[in-house]
Design a protein around this motif. Structure first.
Motif, PDB file in Angstrom:
ATOM      1  N   ALA A  47      14.094   3.277  15.448  1.00 26.65           N
ATOM      2  CA  ALA A  47      13.521   1.944  15.322  1.00 26.65           C
ATOM      3  C   ALA A  47      12.035   1.991  15.649  1.00 26.65           C
ATOM      4  CB  ALA A  47      14.237   0.973  16.264  1.00 26.65           C
ATOM      5  N   VAL A  48      11.247   1.296  14.841  1.00 26.10           N
ATOM      6  CA  VAL A  48       9.805   1.245  15.022  1.00 26.10           C
ATOM      7  C   VAL A  48       9.397  -0.215  15.002  1.00 26.10           C
ATOM      8  CG1 VAL A  48       7.584   1.876  14.006  1.00 26.10           C
ATOM      9  CG2 VAL A  48       9.486   3.458  13.854  1.00 26.10           C
ATOM     10  N   SER A  49       8.508  -0.593  15.869  1.00 22.48           N
ATOM     11  CA  SER A  49       8.070  -1.975  15.956  1.00 22.48           C
ATOM     12  C   SER A  49       7.183  -2.336  14.772  1.00 22.48           C
ATOM     13  CB  SER A  49       7.296  -2.180  17.262  1.00 22.48           C
ATOM     14  OG  SER A  49       6.726  -3.454  17.284  1.00 22.48           O
ATOM     15  N   LEU A  50       7.534  -3.448  14.111  1.00 17.46           N
ATOM     16  CA  LEU A  50       6.672  -3.942  13.036  1.00 17.46           C
ATOM     17  C   LEU A  50       5.366  -4.470  13.608  1.00 17.46           C
ATOM     18  CD1 LEU A  50       9.195  -5.791  10.710  1.00 17.46           C
ATOM     19  CD2 LEU A  50       8.039  -3.631  10.309  1.00 17.46           C
ATOM     20  N   ALA A  51       5.372  -4.833  14.875  1.00 18.90           N
ATOM     21  CA  ALA A  51       4.151  -5.319  15.505  1.00 18.90           C
ATOM     22  C   ALA A  51       3.077  -4.246  15.511  1.00 18.90           C
ATOM     23  CB  ALA A  51       4.438  -5.783  16.924  1.00 18.90           C
ATOM     24  N   ALA A  52       3.482  -2.975  15.386  1.00 20.90           N
ATOM     25  CA  ALA A  52       2.502  -1.888  15.375  1.00 20.90           C
ATOM     26  C   ALA A  52       1.590  -1.958  14.153  1.00 20.90           C
ATOM     27  CB  ALA A  52       3.217  -0.537  15.427  1.00 20.90           C
ATOM     28  N   LEU A  53       1.959  -2.732  13.153  1.00 20.23           N
ATOM     29  CA  LEU A  53       1.093  -2.912  11.985  1.00 20.23           C
ATOM     30  C   LEU A  53      -0.082  -3.836  12.295  1.00 20.23           C
ATOM     31  CD1 LEU A  53       3.752  -3.335   9.160  1.00 20.23           C
ATOM     32  CD2 LEU A  53       2.303  -1.349   9.591  1.00 20.23           C
ATOM     33  N   ARG A 128       5.506   7.856   3.569  1.00 16.35           N
ATOM     34  CA  ARG A 128       6.806   7.209   3.412  1.00 16.35           C
ATOM     35  C   ARG A 128       7.074   6.254   4.575  1.00 16.35           C
ATOM     36  NH1 ARG A 128      11.090  11.112   4.374  1.00 16.35           N
ATOM     37  NH2 ARG A 128      10.797  10.411   6.493  1.00 16.35           N
ATOM     38  N   GLU A 129       6.811   6.700   5.791  1.00 19.76           N
ATOM     39  CA  GLU A 129       7.036   5.841   6.954  1.00 19.76           C
ATOM     40  C   GLU A 129       6.162   4.592   6.896  1.00 19.76           C
ATOM     41  OE1 GLU A 129       6.429   8.393  10.311  1.00 19.76           O
ATOM     42  OE2 GLU A 129       8.318   9.450  10.010  1.00 19.76           O
ATOM     43  N   PHE A 130       4.918   4.754   6.492  1.00 17.27           N
ATOM     44  CA  PHE A 130       4.016   3.608   6.382  1.00 17.27           C
ATOM     45  C   PHE A 130       4.505   2.654   5.302  1.00 17.27           C
ATOM     46  CE2 PHE A 130      -0.181   1.886   4.806  1.00 17.27           C
ATOM     47  CZ  PHE A 130      -0.379   1.017   5.854  1.00 17.27           C
ATOM     48  N   LEU A 131       4.895   3.184   4.165  1.00 15.35           N
ATOM     49  CA  LEU A 131       5.392   2.328   3.086  1.00 15.35           C
ATOM     50  C   LEU A 131       6.683   1.628   3.504  1.00 15.35           C
ATOM     51  CD1 LEU A 131       4.853   1.371   0.245  1.00 15.35           C
ATOM     52  CD2 LEU A 131       6.129   3.339  -0.598  1.00 15.35           C
ATOM     53  N   ASP A 132       7.559   2.320   4.213  1.00 15.20           N
ATOM     54  CA  ASP A 132       8.776   1.681   4.721  1.00 15.20           C
ATOM     55  C   ASP A 132       8.435   0.505   5.623  1.00 15.20           C
ATOM     56  OD1 ASP A 132      10.469   3.434   3.402  1.00 15.20           O
ATOM     57  OD2 ASP A 132      10.905   4.649   5.179  1.00 15.20           O
ATOM     58  N   ARG A 133       7.430   0.670   6.456  1.00 14.67           N
ATOM     59  CA  ARG A 133       7.028  -0.411   7.357  1.00 14.67           C
ATOM     60  C   ARG A 133       6.497  -1.598   6.573  1.00 14.67           C
ATOM     61  NH1 ARG A 133       3.401   2.458  11.809  1.00 14.67           N
ATOM     62  NH2 ARG A 133       3.498   0.438  12.800  1.00 14.67           N
ATOM     63  N   ILE A 134       5.712  -1.327   5.539  1.00 14.15           N
ATOM     64  CA  ILE A 134       5.176  -2.415   4.715  1.00 14.15           C
ATOM     65  C   ILE A 134       6.320  -3.154   4.014  1.00 14.15           C
ATOM     66  CG2 ILE A 134       3.805  -2.952   2.666  1.00 14.15           C
ATOM     67  CD1 ILE A 134       1.956  -0.610   3.473  1.00 14.15           C
ATOM     68  N   LEU A 135       7.236  -2.402   3.445  1.00 12.18           N
ATOM     69  CA  LEU A 135       8.340  -3.003   2.705  1.00 12.18           C
ATOM     70  C   LEU A 135       9.306  -3.778   3.608  1.00 12.18           C
ATOM     71  CD1 LEU A 135       9.065  -0.147   0.173  1.00 12.18           C
ATOM     72  CD2 LEU A 135       7.860  -2.303  -0.254  1.00 12.18           C
ATOM     73  N   ALA A 136       9.318  -3.441   4.890  1.00  8.81           N
ATOM     74  CA  ALA A 136      10.188  -4.143   5.833  1.00  8.81           C
ATOM     75  C   ALA A 136       9.622  -5.487   6.269  1.00  8.81           C
ATOM     76  CB  ALA A 136      10.435  -3.259   7.063  1.00  8.81           C
ATOM     77  N   LEU A 137       8.395  -5.779   5.936  1.00 12.99           N
ATOM     78  CA  LEU A 137       7.800  -7.055   6.341  1.00 12.99           C
ATOM     79  C   LEU A 137       8.496  -8.223   5.694  1.00 12.99           C
ATOM     80  CD1 LEU A 137       3.979  -6.273   6.261  1.00 12.99           C
ATOM     81  CD2 LEU A 137       5.424  -6.544   8.239  1.00 12.99           C
TER      82      LEU A 137
END
Length: 137
Positions: A47-53, A128-137
């Protein structure tokens, strides 16, 4: 003639003995991950925090401003609605700047790593990890 049992079950006509009832395809799986939650779980990752964006100071400022606007709504709904629109605009600008800064970091990391396959694989994983985070928004 109707067979005994569940009346809602698919029925096979007696004059069509080779016909087999067709079942509906299974419903698509629904993700249990929160769409607008505070965390996501990339494939094969933790799990990674979306707040990190976000830039943390900007995120805290925007949250505090939103709470203040909610408290003032009753006194002047028209004014507060306009301020809320501007706050959302500020939030989009802040998030865009944060995303662009991260994109720049990824570019610099890839350039610094070199061109061997293992380094390119690591860069691809980061993208990939960065794109996953963007797509999870």
């Amino acid at each position: 003639m109707q067979p005994e049992g569940d009346e809602l079950a698919p029925q096979v006509e007696e004059d069509e003995p080779d016909r087999v009832p067709v079942e509906s395809p299974p419903a698509p799986a629904v993700s249990s991950a929160p769409v607008n939650g505070s965390a996501y779980r990339p494939v094969g990752g933790s799990a990674v925090s979306l707040a990190a964006l976000w830039n943390d100071a900007d995120r805290q400022r925007i949250k505090a401003r939103w709470q203040e606007l909610q408290l003032r709504f009753i006194d002047d709904p028209h004014l507060v609605a306009g301020e809320a629109e501007r706050l959302v605009q500020d939030a989009v600008v802040s998030l865009t700047a944060s995303l662009d800064a991260r994109r720049g970091q990824l570019h610099q990391q890839r350039a610094a790593r070199g061109l061997d396959t293992e380094n390119l694989r690591a860069s691809l994983r980061d993208y990939r990890e960065f794109l996953d985070r963007i797509l999870a928004l």
